[in-house]
Motif scaffolding. Structure first.
Motif, short mmCIF file in Angstrom:
data_model
loop_
_atom_site.label_atom_id
_atom_site.label_comp_id
_atom_site.label_asym_id
_atom_site.label_seq_id
_atom_site.Cartn_x
_atom_site.Cartn_y
_atom_site.Cartn_z
N PHE A 1 0.83 -1.22 0.00
CA PHE A 1 0.00 0.00 0.00
C PHE A 1 0.85 1.26 0.00
N LYS A 2 1.95 1.21 0.74
CA LYS A 2 2.87 2.35 0.75
C LYS A 2 3.39 2.62 -0.66
N SER A 3 3.79 1.55 -1.35
CA SER A 3 4.35 1.79 -2.69
C SER A 3 3.27 2.16 -3.70
N LEU A 4 2.03 1.68 -3.49
CA LEU A 4 0.95 2.04 -4.43
C LEU A 4 0.64 3.53 -4.38
N SER A 5 0.95 4.17 -3.25
CA SER A 5 0.66 5.60 -3.16
C SER A 5 1.54 6.42 -4.10
N LYS A 6 2.59 5.76 -4.62
CA LYS A 6 3.50 6.49 -5.54
C LYS A 6 3.42 5.94 -6.96
N ILE A 7 2.55 4.96 -7.17
CA ILE A 7 2.53 4.26 -8.46
C ILE A 7 1.13 4.29 -9.08
N LYS A 8 1.10 4.42 -10.39
CA LYS A 8 -0.18 4.42 -11.10
C LYS A 8 -0.61 2.96 -11.34
N HIS A 9 -1.87 2.66 -11.02
CA HIS A 9 -2.36 1.31 -11.29
C HIS A 9 -3.83 1.38 -11.70
N GLU A 10 -4.27 0.42 -12.49
CA GLU A 10 -5.62 0.43 -13.06
C GLU A 10 -6.66 -0.18 -12.12
N VAL A 11 -6.30 -1.30 -11.51
CA VAL A 11 -7.29 -1.99 -10.66
C VAL A 11 -7.44 -1.31 -9.30
N ASP A 12 -8.64 -1.50 -8.73
CA ASP A 12 -8.83 -1.09 -7.34
C ASP A 12 -8.28 -2.22 -6.46
N VAL A 13 -7.48 -1.82 -5.49
CA VAL A 13 -6.87 -2.84 -4.63
C VAL A 13 -7.53 -2.84 -3.25
N TYR A 14 -8.07 -3.98 -2.90
CA TYR A 14 -8.69 -4.15 -1.57
C TYR A 14 -7.75 -4.98 -0.70
N ALA A 15 -7.48 -4.48 0.49
CA ALA A 15 -6.71 -5.28 1.44
C ALA A 15 -7.67 -5.80 2.49
N LEU A 16 -7.67 -7.11 2.67
CA LEU A 16 -8.52 -7.71 3.70
C LEU A 16 -7.62 -8.32 4.78
N PHE A 17 -7.65 -7.70 5.94
CA PHE A 17 -6.94 -8.26 7.10
C PHE A 17 -7.98 -9.03 7.88
N SER A 18 -7.96 -10.34 7.72
CA SER A 18 -9.10 -11.12 8.19
C SER A 18 -8.84 -11.78 9.53
N VAL A 19 -9.93 -12.10 10.19
CA VAL A 19 -9.87 -12.66 11.55
C VAL A 19 -10.10 -14.17 11.52
N LYS A 20 -9.72 -14.82 12.60
CA LYS A 20 -10.10 -16.20 12.91
C LYS A 20 -9.66 -17.26 11.89
N GLU A 21 -8.48 -17.07 11.30
CA GLU A 21 -7.99 -18.11 10.38
C GLU A 21 -7.54 -19.34 11.14
N GLU A 22 -6.81 -19.13 12.24
CA GLU A 22 -6.18 -20.25 12.94
C GLU A 22 -7.22 -21.21 13.54
N THR A 23 -8.42 -20.73 13.73
CA THR A 23 -9.43 -21.61 14.28
C THR A 23 -10.37 -22.19 13.22
N SER A 24 -10.63 -21.46 12.12
CA SER A 24 -11.52 -22.03 11.10
C SER A 24 -11.55 -21.28 9.77
N GLY A 25 -11.14 -20.01 9.75
CA GLY A 25 -11.15 -19.27 8.50
C GLY A 25 -12.42 -18.47 8.24
N ILE A 26 -13.08 -18.07 9.31
CA ILE A 26 -14.35 -17.34 9.18
C ILE A 26 -14.17 -15.98 8.50
N GLY A 27 -13.12 -15.26 8.91
CA GLY A 27 -12.94 -13.88 8.45
C GLY A 27 -12.78 -13.77 6.94
N ALA A 28 -12.00 -14.66 6.35
CA ALA A 28 -11.76 -14.59 4.91
C ALA A 28 -13.07 -14.81 4.15
N THR A 29 -13.90 -15.71 4.67
CA THR A 29 -15.17 -16.03 4.02
C THR A 29 -16.12 -14.84 4.05
#
Lengths: 338, 340
Positions: free
Chosen positions: A183-211
């Motif tokens: 994300f830091k580098s994207l602030s200085k670079i031109k890009h076409e796609v919209d970039v979504y960052a998902l910092f998800s919860v509860k992976e170690e127990t089942s993966g609920i957050g990503a879903t």
């Protein structure tokens, strides 16, 4: 903030599955200035968006939760019992110091006890101590932790050796640090796609957050960032080494085209990479995200890591930096219009 | 109390120099004589202000701690280690070590739980190694040498009522002696303080110090195993925290001199100082090696009870320390009894 500083900051923070708020807030605070919008969803996931020219939606996903321990029983004023949240090997616990985060907001100290050799019977010496027999000394706290409070290892994150970092929760805060850096580098670079960052919860127990996070975002393409076992001395294990670049996963849970695109980007830009064959499921959020809604095309990029789920996990700073380069180059190349 | 400064210092048996230098520097202006003997013991004398004294009294505590030695640097850059003194290998997985004079960080990794075939296999020194972050033997050799000493890399912590740290056995005893030196008590006789080496590898330093000092009576100050945890039936506890110093009547190889033992117990009773008995006879102390010197030096043992000794996170109850110190002070006041 430099990549390694950010990694130390987030790795030291407390966030076992279901109790990730502190990490999520910490990442939110730092990534906001590089994002067009940030929000925390109902599940507790953090979603940050960096807009391009609206030519498709790319999702970068990393789970923020770490393995931990939960207070399962109060034995006395001085002692409690614990159980694992995610896979925590009981053999690494004796002698360990814990930070116990009370739901009352207080932080307590715990010491995993271990009888000194002087009082051990010879029959007790050759036995691993399992959860039922492990005890945690909380005598030093004036007020005491309660059942359901969560604990993590109390160890520092240190740079050492040949450009390496050791500490707890490098699974998967390393990936969080990589996305932060992208994300830091994207602030200085031109890009076409919209970039979504998902910092998800509860992976170690089942993966609920990503879903649930994936459901809301519904990306055209998703790249999952996680860690993978490095330097495993098992004849059938993939040959993944620390310091040789990110591992590109391929197998049933990974989209073939994304895999070959990533590989081509790495080759074209002289970015170090390794291959991770994944027969069956990957054991990462890719398995969950691929099946969200009517299916999502997923790629998997993993940072090599040693001694997973211990307080002394190790990653190579070089691998993290190469992963940042790979993702940044991939984003620049991407145009998902039509 | 000096435990906050003593505990973090690396000082495994045979490598006590940093501990010795710290103590020397700290007490040098507070004692009448101070010297290091051939084997590395540090001996301090506090003279009595009275002209006619009846003899020599000596306290002993060991400076060394249990730890490790690098025995091999492997082709993959990892280090093999062996313990110095008794360190349970089950304490090692997932811990950090500091290695050698350069304090190199090393971590004891463990096969990830995901990859283990048998989760109840017991960690042993033969299958543990130390990772210093170097991928090759030639690179690792730039940072460490075979023969380097190592200790757990852990901080000292102080809470309202408790202390947490490594090497409390026997920096606790060293700290008690330093406190006694700083108290500037009106001593009825000359008192020697012997900070000795190599206890953890077979009680080797103290006998030499005893030979040098030639005390009439000696008291060994130790930090000893508390067994008060929920996995150990009470009948197996040696000591417990919260009830003051543990007084030894016998341990491996030595029945404590009756006169000295009675004197300690009687003084504690008469002066109303809380104490407990050390209720097991396993384990030894320097009292054994001291009792063998000269024509037999009467030696007693007083210990601070402490949980999880010989590990990275020992837990001591501060009151136990302070009550032990109080007992030592009243013993000095009443010391004429034992020297007469």
């Amino acid at each position: 903030m430099k990549l390694e500083e950010f990694l130390k900051l987030v790795a030291n923070e407390f966030g076992p599955g279901g109790y990730e708020q502190r990490v999520v807030e910490l990442i939110k605070k730092n990534i906001s200035k590089y994002s067009d919008s940030v929000k925390i969803d109902k599940s507790g996931n953090l979603i940050a968006i960096k807009r391009g020219n609206g030519k498709g939606k790319l999702l970068l996903e990393a789970h923020v939760d770490e393995i931990g321990l939960v207070v399962s029983k109060i034995v006395s004023q001085d002692y409690i019992r614990i159980h694992m949240v995610g896979g925590v090997d009981f053999k690494i616990l004796p002698g360990q110091r814990l930070r116990i985060f009370g739901r009352d907001g207080k932080i307590y100290r715990g010491v995993v006890g271990m009888l000194a050799p002087h009082l051990q019977k010879s029959t007790e010496r050759n036995k691993a101590i399992e959860y039922d027999e492990l005890f945690v000394d909380v005598s030093m706290n004036v007020e005491k932790p309660k059942i359901g409070d969560m604990a993590v290892f109390d160890v520092p994150t240190s740079e050492f050796g040949d450009g390496l970092i050791t500490g707890k929760a490098l699974d998967n805060r390393s990936s969080c640090a990589v996305i932060f850096e992208v994300f830091k580098s994207l602030s200085k670079i031109k890009h076409e796609v919209d970039v979504y960052a998902l910092f998800s919860v509860k992976e170690e127990t089942s993966g609920i957050g990503a879903t649930t996070g994936g459901y809301a975002i519904e990306p055209d393409v998703a790249i999952i960032l996680d860690v993978t076992h490095a330097d495993v001395k098992d004849p059938t294990a993939p040959d993944i080494k620390l310091g040789y670049g990110p591992a590109l996963g391929f197998g049933p849970t990974v989209d073939k085209e994304i895999f070959s695109d990533l590989k081509k980007i790495a080759l074209d830009n002289n970015i170090a990479y390794q291959l991770e064959p994944l027969p069956g499921r990957s054991g990462t959020d890719a398995d969950n995200l691929q099946l969200v809604k009517k299916g999502i095309k997923t790629g998997l990029v993993s940072i090599p890591l040693k001694y997973m789920h211990t307080p002394v996990e190790i990653v190579s700073l070089k691998d993290l930096k190469e992963t940042v380069r790979l993702l940044t180059s991939y984003i620049i190349s991407l145009n998902l219009e039509g | 109390m000096f435990l906050n400064e003593l505990s973090p210092i690396s000082g495994v048996s045979g490598d006590e120099k940093r501990v010795r230098e710290f103590i020397k520097k700290t007490i040098k202006d507070k004692v009448d004589e101070l010297y290091e003997d051939k084997i590395g013991n540090l001996i301090a004398l506090k003279k009595s202000k009275f002209s006619s004294t009846k003899g020599k009294f000596a306290f002993f505590a060991h400076m060394d701690e249990v730890g490790f030695m690098v025995t091999k640097i492997n082709e993959d850059g990892k280090l093999s280690i062996q313990p110095i003194g008794g360190v349970d290998p089950r304490l090692l997985p997932g811990k950090r070590l500091r290695i050698g004079d350069k304090n190199i960080l090393g971590v004891i990794g463990f096969k990830a739980i995901h990859l283990q075939e048998n989760k109840t296999d017991v960690p042993k020194y033969q299958n543990l190694s130390v990772d210093i972050g170097m991928g090759k033997k030639s690179e690792a050799e730039k940072l460490v040498n075979v023969g380097d000493y190592a200790v757990f890399d852990v901080p000292f912590e102080e809470y309202d009522s408790h202390l947490i740290g490594k090497a409390f056995d026997d920096r606790g005893g060293c700290s008690l002696m330093m406190d006694l030196i700083f108290e500037n008590l009106a001593l009825p006789f000359d008192v020697y303080f012997a900070f000795v080496v190599q206890e953890e590898v077979g009680l080797r330093g103290s006998g030499i110090a005893a030979e040098e000092i030639k005390p009439d009576v000696a008291i060994v100050l130790e930090t000893t195993t508390a067994g008060d945890n929920p996995e150990l039936e009470e009948y197996r506890w040696a000591t417990h925290i919260g009830d003051g110093p543990a007084i030894t009547f016998m341990h491996r190889g030595y029945v404590v001199n009756k006169k000295v033992y009675d004197w300690i117990i009687n003084t504690a009773e008469r002066k109303n100082v809380k104490y407990q008995y050390k209720r097991r006879t396993a384990g030894g102390t320097d009292a054994l090696s001291i009792a063998k010197r000269l024509s037999g030096i009467p030696a007693g043992v007083i210990s601070i009870p402490c949980r999880y000794i010989h590990g990275p996170s020992s837990v001591m109850f501060k009151d136990d320390y302070h009550i032990t110190l109080k007992l030592l002070k009243v013993l000095l006041e009443e010391g004429e009894v034992i020297l007469s």
